[in-house]
Design a protein around this motif. Sequence first.
Motif, short mmCIF file in Angstrom:
data_model
loop_
_atom_site.label_atom_id
_atom_site.label_comp_id
_atom_site.label_asym_id
_atom_site.label_seq_id
_atom_site.Cartn_x
_atom_site.Cartn_y
_atom_site.Cartn_z
N ASP A 85 -5.41 -17.78 28.24
CA ASP A 85 -6.77 -18.19 28.29
C ASP A 85 -7.24 -19.16 29.32
OD1 ASP A 85 -9.40 -19.14 27.72
OD2 ASP A 85 -9.11 -20.00 25.92
N ARG A 98 -9.89 -20.34 29.98
CA ARG A 98 -11.02 -21.54 29.52
C ARG A 98 -10.21 -22.85 28.94
NH1 ARG A 98 -14.25 -18.64 25.54
NH2 ARG A 98 -12.13 -18.09 25.01
N SER A 156 -9.54 -23.05 25.95
CA SER A 156 -10.50 -23.67 24.83
C SER A 156 -9.52 -24.14 23.68
CB SER A 156 -11.23 -22.41 24.60
OG SER A 156 -10.35 -21.27 24.14
N GLY A 182 -13.93 -29.37 20.04
CA GLY A 182 -15.26 -28.67 19.63
C GLY A 182 -15.53 -27.11 20.09
N SER A 183 -14.50 -26.72 20.73
CA SER A 183 -14.37 -25.43 21.17
C SER A 183 -13.89 -24.48 19.99
CB SER A 183 -13.50 -25.00 22.06
OG SER A 183 -12.16 -25.23 21.96
N GLU A 184 -14.45 -23.34 19.88
CA GLU A 184 -13.96 -22.14 18.77
C GLU A 184 -12.51 -22.04 18.52
OE1 GLU A 184 -15.02 -17.59 17.53
OE2 GLU A 184 -15.65 -18.46 19.27
N ASN A 185 -11.69 -21.95 19.57
CA ASN A 185 -10.18 -22.07 19.44
C ASN A 185 -9.53 -23.26 19.43
OD1 ASN A 185 -10.64 -19.14 19.39
ND2 ASN A 185 -10.60 -19.14 21.80
N TYR A 186 -10.09 -24.42 19.26
CA TYR A 186 -9.38 -25.76 19.43
C TYR A 186 -8.40 -25.60 18.31
CZ TYR A 186 -8.79 -30.83 19.05
OH TYR A 186 -8.21 -32.13 19.12
N ASN A 206 -7.23 -28.34 16.66
CA ASN A 206 -7.88 -29.03 15.56
C ASN A 206 -6.78 -29.58 14.37
OD1 ASN A 206 -10.09 -30.17 14.17
ND2 ASN A 206 -10.23 -28.25 12.77
N LYS A 238 -12.11 -36.11 19.24
CA LYS A 238 -12.68 -35.31 17.86
C LYS A 238 -13.03 -36.43 16.88
CE LYS A 238 -10.14 -33.47 13.94
NZ LYS A 238 -8.72 -32.84 13.55
N HIS A 295 -20.62 -33.56 19.49
CA HIS A 295 -19.42 -33.14 20.44
C HIS A 295 -19.83 -33.62 22.01
CE1 HIS A 295 -16.14 -31.73 18.10
NE2 HIS A 295 -16.85 -31.15 17.32
#
Length: 484
Positions: free
Chosen positions: A86, A88, A90, A95-99, A101, A110, A149
Amino acid sequence: MQTSETDHRYKVKVTSETGRLKRLLIHSPDRGLGKVVPSKAQDWLFEDIVHLDTMRRDEYDYYIKLLLYFLDPGQIKGKLAEIDADPRRSFFIPGSENYYNSDCVVDFQKLLAGILEVPGTRSKLTAAICGIEKCSFAIQEELHTCPPHELAKIFISGSRSDERMLFAPLPNLIFMRDIGIVINEYILLNKPAKTARTRESILAQYVFFYHPMFEHVRNNLIEIPDNEKHFLLPDDEKASDYHRCTLEGGDVMMVAPNHLVIGCSERTSIYAAQQVMKILFEKNVVSKITIIKIPKKRDYMHIDTIFTQVKKNVWVLLGSLARLGDEARKKDVLHFFAPTDANKEFRILQFEKGTEQPREIENLEDLLTDISKTDLGSNEPIQFIYSGDNEFPYGEREQWTDSCNLLALQEGVVIGYDRNDKTLEAFRKKGFSVISAKDILQKFELGELDPETLHDTFITLPSAELSRARGGSHCMSMPVLREF
Protein backbone atom coordinates in the motif's frame (compact mmCIF):
# COMPACT_ATOMS: atom_id res chain seq x y z
CA MET A 1 -10.70 0.10 43.48
CA GLN A 2 -13.36 -1.73 41.46
CA THR A 3 -12.33 -2.82 37.98
CA SER A 4 -14.81 -2.86 35.11
CA GLU A 5 -14.38 -4.90 31.93
CA THR A 6 -13.12 -1.78 30.14
CA ASP A 7 -10.69 -1.09 33.00
CA HIS A 8 -9.24 -4.60 32.74
CA ARG A 9 -8.69 -4.16 29.01
CA TYR A 10 -6.81 -0.95 29.78
CA LYS A 11 -4.85 -2.19 32.79
CA VAL A 12 -1.90 0.03 33.75
CA LYS A 13 1.07 -1.54 35.54
CA VAL A 14 4.84 -1.52 35.01
CA THR A 15 7.17 -3.07 37.58
CA SER A 16 10.35 -3.65 35.57
CA GLU A 17 12.29 -2.72 32.44
CA THR A 18 12.37 -6.22 30.93
CA GLY A 19 9.09 -7.95 31.80
CA ARG A 20 7.09 -9.06 28.74
CA LEU A 21 5.68 -5.90 27.17
CA LYS A 22 1.88 -6.00 26.81
CA ARG A 23 0.86 -2.41 26.04
CA LEU A 24 2.68 0.81 25.20
CA LEU A 25 2.14 4.29 23.79
CA ILE A 26 4.00 5.39 20.68
CA HIS A 27 3.70 8.19 18.13
CA SER A 28 4.59 7.71 14.48
CA PRO A 29 6.57 10.48 12.75
CA ASP A 30 4.02 13.05 11.58
CA ARG A 31 3.90 15.81 8.99
CA GLY A 32 5.33 18.28 11.50
CA LEU A 33 8.75 16.62 11.15
CA GLY A 34 8.72 17.64 7.52
CA LYS A 35 8.38 21.29 8.56
CA VAL A 36 11.58 21.51 10.65
CA VAL A 37 13.93 24.08 9.06
CA PRO A 38 17.65 24.58 9.78
CA SER A 39 17.16 27.95 11.47
CA LYS A 40 14.79 26.42 14.05
CA ALA A 41 16.13 22.88 14.34
CA GLN A 42 18.03 23.41 17.59
CA ASP A 43 15.20 25.47 19.12
CA TRP A 44 12.95 22.50 18.38
CA LEU A 45 15.61 20.14 19.88
CA PHE A 46 16.62 18.53 16.59
CA GLU A 47 20.24 18.18 15.51
CA ASP A 48 19.53 17.82 11.83
CA ILE A 49 16.91 17.92 9.09
CA VAL A 50 15.47 14.44 8.56
CA HIS A 51 13.86 12.99 5.44
CA LEU A 52 10.33 12.28 6.61
CA ASP A 53 9.25 9.67 4.07
CA THR A 54 12.40 7.59 4.59
CA MET A 55 12.03 7.84 8.36
CA ARG A 56 8.46 6.64 8.17
CA ARG A 57 8.39 4.08 5.38
CA ASP A 58 11.86 2.55 5.59
CA GLU A 59 12.51 2.79 9.32
CA TYR A 60 9.74 3.57 11.83
CA ASP A 61 7.16 1.38 10.08
CA TYR A 62 9.38 -1.61 10.94
CA TYR A 63 9.20 -0.56 14.59
CA ILE A 64 5.38 -0.63 14.46
CA LYS A 65 5.31 -4.01 12.71
CA LEU A 66 7.67 -5.53 15.27
CA LEU A 67 5.66 -4.16 18.19
CA LEU A 68 2.44 -5.54 16.72
CA TYR A 69 3.95 -8.97 16.12
CA PHE A 70 5.02 -9.18 19.76
CA LEU A 71 2.06 -7.43 21.44
CA ASP A 72 -0.93 -7.86 19.12
CA PRO A 73 -0.10 -10.40 16.37
CA GLY A 74 -3.70 -10.74 15.22
CA GLN A 75 -3.45 -7.26 13.70
CA ILE A 76 -0.53 -8.14 11.44
CA LYS A 77 0.17 -11.87 11.05
CA GLY A 78 -0.32 -12.96 7.45
CA LYS A 79 -0.85 -9.37 6.27
CA LEU A 80 2.72 -8.13 5.70
CA ALA A 81 2.66 -8.35 1.91
CA GLU A 82 -0.64 -6.45 1.73
CA ILE A 83 0.57 -3.80 4.21
CA ASP A 84 3.85 -3.26 2.37
CA ALA A 85 2.13 -3.00 -1.03
CA ASP A 86 0.00 0.00 0.00
CA PRO A 87 1.78 3.18 -1.17
CA ARG A 88 -0.47 5.32 1.08
CA ARG A 89 0.71 3.56 4.27
CA SER A 90 -2.91 3.69 5.51
CA PHE A 91 -2.26 0.79 7.92
CA PHE A 92 -0.05 3.13 9.98
CA ILE A 93 -2.17 6.30 9.96
CA PRO A 94 -4.67 6.86 12.83
CA GLY A 95 -8.12 7.66 11.49
CA SER A 96 -7.60 5.94 8.13
CA GLU A 97 -9.89 3.12 6.99
CA ASN A 98 -7.15 0.47 7.18
CA TYR A 99 -5.52 1.67 10.42
CA TYR A 100 -4.33 -1.21 12.64
CA ASN A 101 -6.18 0.32 15.62
CA SER A 102 -4.60 -1.83 18.32
CA ASP A 103 -5.34 -1.53 22.03
CA CYS A 104 -1.82 -2.82 22.72
CA VAL A 105 0.31 -0.66 20.42
CA VAL A 106 -1.42 2.67 20.89
CA ASP A 107 -0.59 5.81 18.93
CA PHE A 108 -0.90 8.93 21.10
CA GLN A 109 -2.61 10.68 18.18
CA LYS A 110 -5.45 8.13 18.31
CA LEU A 111 -6.00 8.86 22.02
CA LEU A 112 -5.91 12.60 21.42
CA ALA A 113 -8.49 12.33 18.64
CA GLY A 114 -10.65 10.27 21.00
CA ILE A 115 -10.87 12.94 23.69
CA LEU A 116 -11.43 15.64 21.05
CA GLU A 117 -14.72 13.95 20.16
CA VAL A 118 -16.12 15.21 23.49
CA PRO A 119 -17.26 18.85 22.96
CA GLY A 120 -16.39 20.10 26.45
CA THR A 121 -12.90 18.59 26.42
CA ARG A 122 -12.33 19.77 22.87
CA SER A 123 -13.29 23.34 23.78
CA LYS A 124 -11.05 23.46 26.85
CA LEU A 125 -8.03 21.95 25.12
CA THR A 126 -8.40 24.18 22.05
CA ALA A 127 -8.50 27.24 24.31
CA ALA A 128 -5.42 26.03 26.22
CA ILE A 129 -3.40 25.37 23.06
CA CYS A 130 -4.43 28.63 21.41
CA GLY A 131 -3.51 30.47 24.60
CA ILE A 132 0.06 29.16 24.82
CA GLU A 133 0.53 29.52 21.04
CA LYS A 134 -0.89 33.07 21.03
CA CYS A 135 -3.34 32.28 18.22
CA SER A 136 -5.73 34.81 16.80
CA PHE A 137 -9.45 34.53 17.51
CA ALA A 138 -9.99 33.66 13.83
CA ILE A 139 -7.69 30.62 14.13
CA GLN A 140 -9.47 29.50 17.29
CA GLU A 141 -12.77 29.62 15.43
CA GLU A 142 -11.26 27.74 12.49
CA LEU A 143 -9.98 24.99 14.78
CA HIS A 144 -13.45 24.47 16.23
CA THR A 145 -14.64 23.40 12.76
CA CYS A 146 -12.03 20.64 12.31
CA PRO A 147 -12.98 16.96 12.71
CA PRO A 148 -11.35 15.29 15.75
CA HIS A 149 -8.69 13.33 13.82
CA GLU A 150 -7.65 16.39 11.82
CA LEU A 151 -7.58 18.56 14.94
CA ALA A 152 -5.37 15.99 16.68
CA LYS A 153 -2.97 16.13 13.73
CA ILE A 154 -2.94 19.93 13.87
CA PHE A 155 -2.23 20.04 17.61
CA ILE A 156 0.71 17.67 17.10
CA SER A 157 2.11 18.79 13.73
CA GLY A 158 1.23 22.51 13.96
CA SER A 159 -0.06 22.48 10.39
CA ARG A 160 -3.22 21.82 8.45
CA SER A 161 -3.56 19.19 5.74
CA ASP A 162 -3.39 22.01 3.18
CA GLU A 163 0.22 22.58 4.39
CA ARG A 164 -0.55 25.87 6.22
CA MET A 165 1.42 26.13 9.45
CA LEU A 166 -0.59 27.51 12.37
CA PHE A 167 2.10 27.06 15.02
CA ALA A 168 5.35 25.16 15.62
CA PRO A 169 5.48 21.39 15.13
CA LEU A 170 6.19 18.90 17.93
CA PRO A 171 8.94 16.81 16.31
CA ASN A 172 9.99 15.35 19.68
CA LEU A 173 6.63 13.66 20.30
CA ILE A 174 7.97 10.55 18.57
CA PHE A 175 10.00 10.17 21.79
CA MET A 176 6.92 9.11 23.72
CA ARG A 177 8.93 8.02 26.80
CA ASP A 178 9.33 11.64 27.85
CA ILE A 179 5.66 12.53 28.40
CA GLY A 180 5.27 10.24 31.40
CA ILE A 181 6.30 7.04 33.12
CA VAL A 182 4.27 4.23 34.68
CA ILE A 183 5.50 3.36 38.19
CA ASN A 184 3.71 0.25 39.40
CA GLU A 185 0.06 1.36 39.02
CA TYR A 186 0.78 5.11 39.03
CA ILE A 187 1.59 7.46 36.16
CA LEU A 188 4.12 10.22 36.72
CA LEU A 189 3.52 13.10 34.30
CA ASN A 190 6.51 14.99 32.96
CA LYS A 191 7.50 18.63 33.24
CA PRO A 192 9.58 19.37 30.13
CA ALA A 193 12.78 21.36 30.42
CA LYS A 194 12.52 23.03 27.02
CA THR A 195 9.85 25.45 25.80
CA ALA A 196 9.58 23.49 22.55
CA ARG A 197 7.91 20.65 24.49
CA THR A 198 5.37 22.69 26.48
CA ARG A 199 2.50 21.80 24.16
CA GLU A 200 3.39 18.11 24.47
CA SER A 201 2.92 18.21 28.23
CA ILE A 202 -0.49 19.91 27.92
CA LEU A 203 -1.68 17.35 25.35
CA ALA A 204 -0.42 14.52 27.58
CA GLN A 205 -2.12 16.01 30.62
CA TYR A 206 -5.48 16.07 28.82
CA VAL A 207 -5.08 12.55 27.42
CA PHE A 208 -4.17 11.04 30.80
CA PHE A 209 -6.94 12.86 32.67
CA TYR A 210 -9.71 12.51 30.09
CA HIS A 211 -9.24 9.34 28.00
CA PRO A 212 -11.14 6.22 29.14
CA MET A 213 -7.93 4.18 28.90
CA PHE A 214 -6.71 5.97 32.05
CA GLU A 215 -10.05 6.66 33.75
CA HIS A 216 -9.57 3.96 36.41
CA VAL A 217 -6.12 5.34 37.39
CA ARG A 218 -7.10 9.00 37.43
CA ASN A 219 -6.46 9.13 41.17
CA ASN A 220 -3.03 7.61 40.51
CA LEU A 221 -1.83 10.37 38.20
CA ILE A 222 1.06 12.26 39.77
CA GLU A 223 1.89 15.83 38.78
CA ILE A 224 5.07 17.35 40.20
CA PRO A 225 4.46 20.68 41.97
CA ASP A 226 6.60 23.69 41.15
CA ASN A 227 8.52 25.46 43.85
CA GLU A 228 5.68 27.33 45.58
CA LYS A 229 7.77 30.51 45.56
CA HIS A 230 8.96 30.23 41.96
CA PHE A 231 6.86 33.25 40.95
CA LEU A 232 8.97 35.40 43.26
CA LEU A 233 12.37 34.09 42.20
CA PRO A 234 14.61 36.11 39.84
CA ASP A 235 14.94 34.50 36.44
CA ASP A 236 18.53 33.38 37.03
CA GLU A 237 17.49 31.59 40.24
CA LYS A 238 14.50 29.97 38.52
CA ALA A 239 16.97 28.31 36.17
CA SER A 240 18.96 26.87 39.08
CA ASP A 241 18.96 23.08 39.44
CA TYR A 242 17.79 23.59 43.05
CA HIS A 243 14.70 25.66 42.11
CA ARG A 244 13.88 24.55 38.55
CA CYS A 245 11.22 21.81 38.46
CA THR A 246 11.71 19.84 35.25
CA LEU A 247 11.54 16.11 34.62
CA GLU A 248 11.38 13.96 31.49
CA GLY A 249 10.58 10.25 31.24
CA GLY A 250 13.92 9.31 29.71
CA ASP A 251 15.41 10.05 33.12
CA VAL A 252 13.09 7.67 34.99
CA MET A 253 13.41 3.87 35.05
CA MET A 254 11.14 1.43 36.85
CA VAL A 255 13.80 -1.22 37.47
CA ALA A 256 11.95 -3.32 40.09
CA PRO A 257 8.60 -3.23 41.93
CA ASN A 258 10.18 -1.50 44.94
CA HIS A 259 12.88 0.51 43.14
CA LEU A 260 12.81 3.60 40.91
CA VAL A 261 15.87 5.18 39.30
CA ILE A 262 15.84 8.91 38.49
CA GLY A 263 18.51 10.72 36.51
CA CYS A 264 19.46 14.33 37.11
CA SER A 265 20.59 15.60 33.73
CA GLU A 266 20.34 18.62 31.48
CA ARG A 267 16.58 17.88 31.28
CA THR A 268 15.71 16.70 34.81
CA SER A 269 16.50 18.86 37.84
CA ILE A 270 17.58 17.88 41.34
CA TYR A 271 14.56 19.77 42.70
CA ALA A 272 12.14 17.71 40.59
CA ALA A 273 13.84 14.44 41.60
CA GLN A 274 13.48 15.43 45.26
CA GLN A 275 9.78 16.24 44.81
CA VAL A 276 9.12 12.92 43.08
CA MET A 277 10.91 11.04 45.84
CA LYS A 278 8.85 12.82 48.50
CA ILE A 279 5.53 12.07 46.76
CA LEU A 280 6.30 8.43 45.97
CA PHE A 281 7.48 7.67 49.50
CA GLU A 282 4.40 9.37 50.99
CA LYS A 283 2.09 7.32 48.73
CA ASN A 284 4.05 4.08 49.38
CA VAL A 285 4.51 3.56 45.64
CA VAL A 286 8.14 2.42 46.02
CA SER A 287 10.48 1.96 48.96
CA LYS A 288 13.79 2.72 47.25
CA ILE A 289 14.83 5.53 44.90
CA THR A 290 18.28 5.90 43.35
CA ILE A 291 19.28 9.28 41.96
CA ILE A 292 22.00 9.35 39.32
CA LYS A 293 23.55 12.71 38.57
CA ILE A 294 25.09 12.72 35.11
CA PRO A 295 27.03 15.45 33.27
CA LYS A 296 24.80 18.12 31.73
CA LYS A 297 25.93 17.40 28.20
CA ARG A 298 23.94 17.11 24.97
CA ASP A 299 25.79 13.81 24.39
CA TYR A 300 23.91 12.22 27.30
CA MET A 301 20.60 14.12 27.61
CA HIS A 302 18.86 11.40 29.70
CA ILE A 303 20.06 8.38 31.67
CA ASP A 304 18.50 6.03 29.11
CA THR A 305 21.03 7.31 26.59
CA ILE A 306 23.89 5.91 28.71
CA PHE A 307 22.38 2.61 29.93
CA THR A 308 19.33 0.37 29.55
CA GLN A 309 18.48 -3.15 30.70
CA VAL A 310 18.50 -6.20 28.43
CA LYS A 311 17.77 -9.04 30.89
CA LYS A 312 17.53 -9.29 34.65
CA ASN A 313 21.26 -9.93 34.69
CA VAL A 314 22.39 -8.09 31.53
CA TRP A 315 22.82 -4.34 30.93
CA VAL A 316 24.17 -2.24 28.06
CA LEU A 317 26.04 0.93 29.06
CA LEU A 318 28.60 3.57 28.13
CA GLY A 319 32.01 2.52 29.35
CA SER A 320 33.44 6.03 29.77
CA LEU A 321 30.90 6.72 32.54
CA ALA A 322 31.39 3.31 34.12
CA ARG A 323 34.04 1.55 36.20
CA LEU A 324 35.98 0.54 33.10
CA GLY A 325 36.08 4.05 31.68
CA ASP A 326 39.64 4.73 32.81
CA GLU A 327 40.99 1.30 31.88
CA ALA A 328 40.50 1.91 28.17
CA ARG A 329 42.67 5.02 28.30
CA LYS A 330 45.74 2.98 29.24
CA LYS A 331 45.88 1.27 25.87
CA ASP A 332 47.51 3.81 23.56
CA VAL A 333 48.19 7.49 22.89
CA LEU A 334 44.68 8.22 21.62
CA HIS A 335 43.17 6.89 24.85
CA PHE A 336 45.71 8.76 26.93
CA PHE A 337 44.62 12.10 25.45
CA ALA A 338 40.87 11.34 25.57
CA PRO A 339 38.79 13.63 27.86
CA THR A 340 38.85 12.56 31.50
CA ASP A 341 36.61 15.05 33.26
CA ALA A 342 33.16 13.53 32.60
CA ASN A 343 33.20 11.30 35.67
CA LYS A 344 33.70 14.28 37.98
CA GLU A 345 30.03 15.18 37.49
CA PHE A 346 28.80 11.61 37.86
CA ARG A 347 27.38 10.63 41.25
CA ILE A 348 24.94 8.00 42.55
CA LEU A 349 22.90 8.30 45.76
CA GLN A 350 20.37 5.73 46.94
CA PHE A 351 17.52 6.60 49.30
CA GLU A 352 15.30 4.17 51.20
CA LYS A 353 12.02 5.12 52.79
CA GLY A 354 12.43 5.54 56.54
CA THR A 355 16.22 5.92 56.32
CA GLU A 356 17.63 9.39 56.84
CA GLN A 357 21.08 9.00 55.26
CA PRO A 358 21.42 8.01 51.59
CA ARG A 359 23.92 5.40 50.48
CA GLU A 360 26.52 6.55 47.99
CA ILE A 361 27.32 4.04 45.26
CA GLU A 362 30.71 4.36 43.63
CA ASN A 363 29.97 3.43 40.04
CA LEU A 364 27.28 2.41 37.61
CA GLU A 365 28.20 -1.29 37.47
CA ASP A 366 27.87 -1.61 41.24
CA LEU A 367 24.38 -0.07 41.11
CA LEU A 368 23.22 -2.26 38.23
CA THR A 369 24.67 -5.38 39.85
CA ASP A 370 22.79 -4.59 43.06
CA ILE A 371 19.53 -4.08 41.13
CA SER A 372 19.95 -7.41 39.34
CA LYS A 373 20.87 -9.40 42.45
CA THR A 374 19.01 -7.67 45.29
CA ASP A 375 15.89 -6.26 43.64
CA LEU A 376 15.35 -8.75 40.81
CA GLY A 377 16.74 -11.85 42.53
CA SER A 378 18.96 -12.91 39.65
CA ASN A 379 21.22 -15.87 40.46
CA GLU A 380 23.06 -15.70 37.13
CA PRO A 381 26.37 -13.83 36.69
CA ILE A 382 25.78 -10.15 36.02
CA GLN A 383 26.97 -9.15 32.55
CA PHE A 384 27.72 -5.76 31.05
CA ILE A 385 27.78 -5.01 27.34
CA TYR A 386 29.56 -1.76 26.55
CA SER A 387 28.79 0.71 23.81
CA GLY A 388 31.23 0.28 20.95
CA ASP A 389 32.60 -2.80 22.74
CA ASN A 390 34.31 -0.24 25.00
CA GLU A 391 36.81 0.67 22.28
CA PHE A 392 37.84 4.28 21.78
CA PRO A 393 36.41 6.19 19.94
CA TYR A 394 33.57 3.78 19.08
CA GLY A 395 32.00 3.81 22.54
CA GLU A 396 31.20 7.52 22.34
CA ARG A 397 30.43 7.47 18.61
CA GLU A 398 27.87 4.71 18.93
CA GLN A 399 26.40 6.06 22.16
CA TRP A 400 25.63 9.23 20.17
CA THR A 401 23.57 7.06 17.81
CA ASP A 402 21.77 5.34 20.70
CA SER A 403 23.71 2.12 21.17
CA CYS A 404 22.66 2.16 24.86
CA ASN A 405 19.04 3.13 24.21
CA LEU A 406 17.27 -0.22 23.77
CA LEU A 407 13.67 -1.29 24.33
CA ALA A 408 13.21 -4.76 25.85
CA LEU A 409 10.14 -6.45 24.35
CA GLN A 410 10.59 -9.32 26.80
CA GLU A 411 13.43 -10.79 28.82
CA GLY A 412 16.52 -10.78 26.58
CA VAL A 413 14.80 -9.59 23.38
CA VAL A 414 15.59 -5.97 22.49
CA ILE A 415 15.18 -3.52 19.63
CA GLY A 416 18.04 -1.19 18.68
CA TYR A 417 19.64 0.53 15.70
CA ASP A 418 21.47 -1.33 12.93
CA ARG A 419 24.29 1.19 12.56
CA ASN A 420 26.12 0.52 15.84
CA ASP A 421 28.41 -2.22 14.53
CA LYS A 422 30.85 -2.50 17.43
CA THR A 423 28.04 -2.67 19.99
CA LEU A 424 26.30 -5.37 17.95
CA GLU A 425 29.55 -7.33 17.90
CA ALA A 426 29.73 -6.99 21.70
CA PHE A 427 26.22 -8.50 21.91
CA ARG A 428 27.30 -11.40 19.71
CA LYS A 429 30.26 -12.05 22.01
CA LYS A 430 27.77 -12.43 24.89
CA GLY A 431 25.81 -15.07 22.98
CA PHE A 432 23.05 -12.91 21.46
CA SER A 433 21.66 -13.45 17.98
CA VAL A 434 21.54 -10.29 15.88
CA ILE A 435 18.85 -10.14 13.17
CA SER A 436 17.34 -7.34 11.11
CA ALA A 437 13.72 -6.31 11.55
CA LYS A 438 13.02 -7.18 7.92
CA ASP A 439 14.43 -10.70 8.24
CA ILE A 440 12.76 -11.54 11.54
CA LEU A 441 9.36 -10.34 10.30
CA GLN A 442 9.68 -12.66 7.30
CA LYS A 443 10.59 -15.55 9.60
CA PHE A 444 7.55 -14.77 11.76
CA GLU A 445 5.33 -14.78 8.66
CA LEU A 446 6.75 -18.12 7.51
CA GLY A 447 6.47 -19.65 10.97
CA GLU A 448 10.24 -20.19 11.20
CA LEU A 449 10.43 -18.11 14.41
CA ASP A 450 7.87 -17.36 17.11
CA PRO A 451 7.92 -14.15 19.22
CA GLU A 452 6.68 -16.15 22.21
CA THR A 453 9.75 -18.39 22.33
CA LEU A 454 12.43 -15.94 21.22
CA HIS A 455 15.32 -15.31 23.61
CA ASP A 456 18.72 -13.55 23.69
CA THR A 457 18.04 -11.64 20.47
CA PHE A 458 18.95 -8.15 19.30
CA ILE A 459 16.55 -6.97 16.55
CA THR A 460 18.04 -4.19 14.42
CA LEU A 461 16.00 -1.29 13.05
CA PRO A 462 17.14 0.61 9.95
CA SER A 463 18.24 3.93 11.38
CA ALA A 464 19.80 6.39 8.92
CA GLU A 465 17.12 9.02 9.62
CA LEU A 466 15.82 7.95 13.04
CA SER A 467 19.29 8.14 14.58
CA ARG A 468 19.65 11.74 13.39
CA ALA A 469 16.68 12.65 15.59
CA ARG A 470 18.79 11.71 18.67
CA GLY A 471 16.61 9.06 20.26
CA GLY A 472 16.43 5.26 20.19
CA SER A 473 13.79 2.58 20.62
CA HIS A 474 13.64 3.10 24.41
CA CYS A 475 12.96 6.81 23.87
CA MET A 476 10.24 6.02 21.32
CA SER A 477 8.13 4.01 23.77
CA MET A 478 6.06 4.59 26.87
CA PRO A 479 5.29 1.15 28.37
CA VAL A 480 1.89 1.07 30.03
CA LEU A 481 1.67 -2.63 30.90
CA ARG A 482 4.39 -5.22 31.44
CA GLU A 483 4.33 -8.67 32.97
CA PHE A 484 6.81 -9.19 35.79
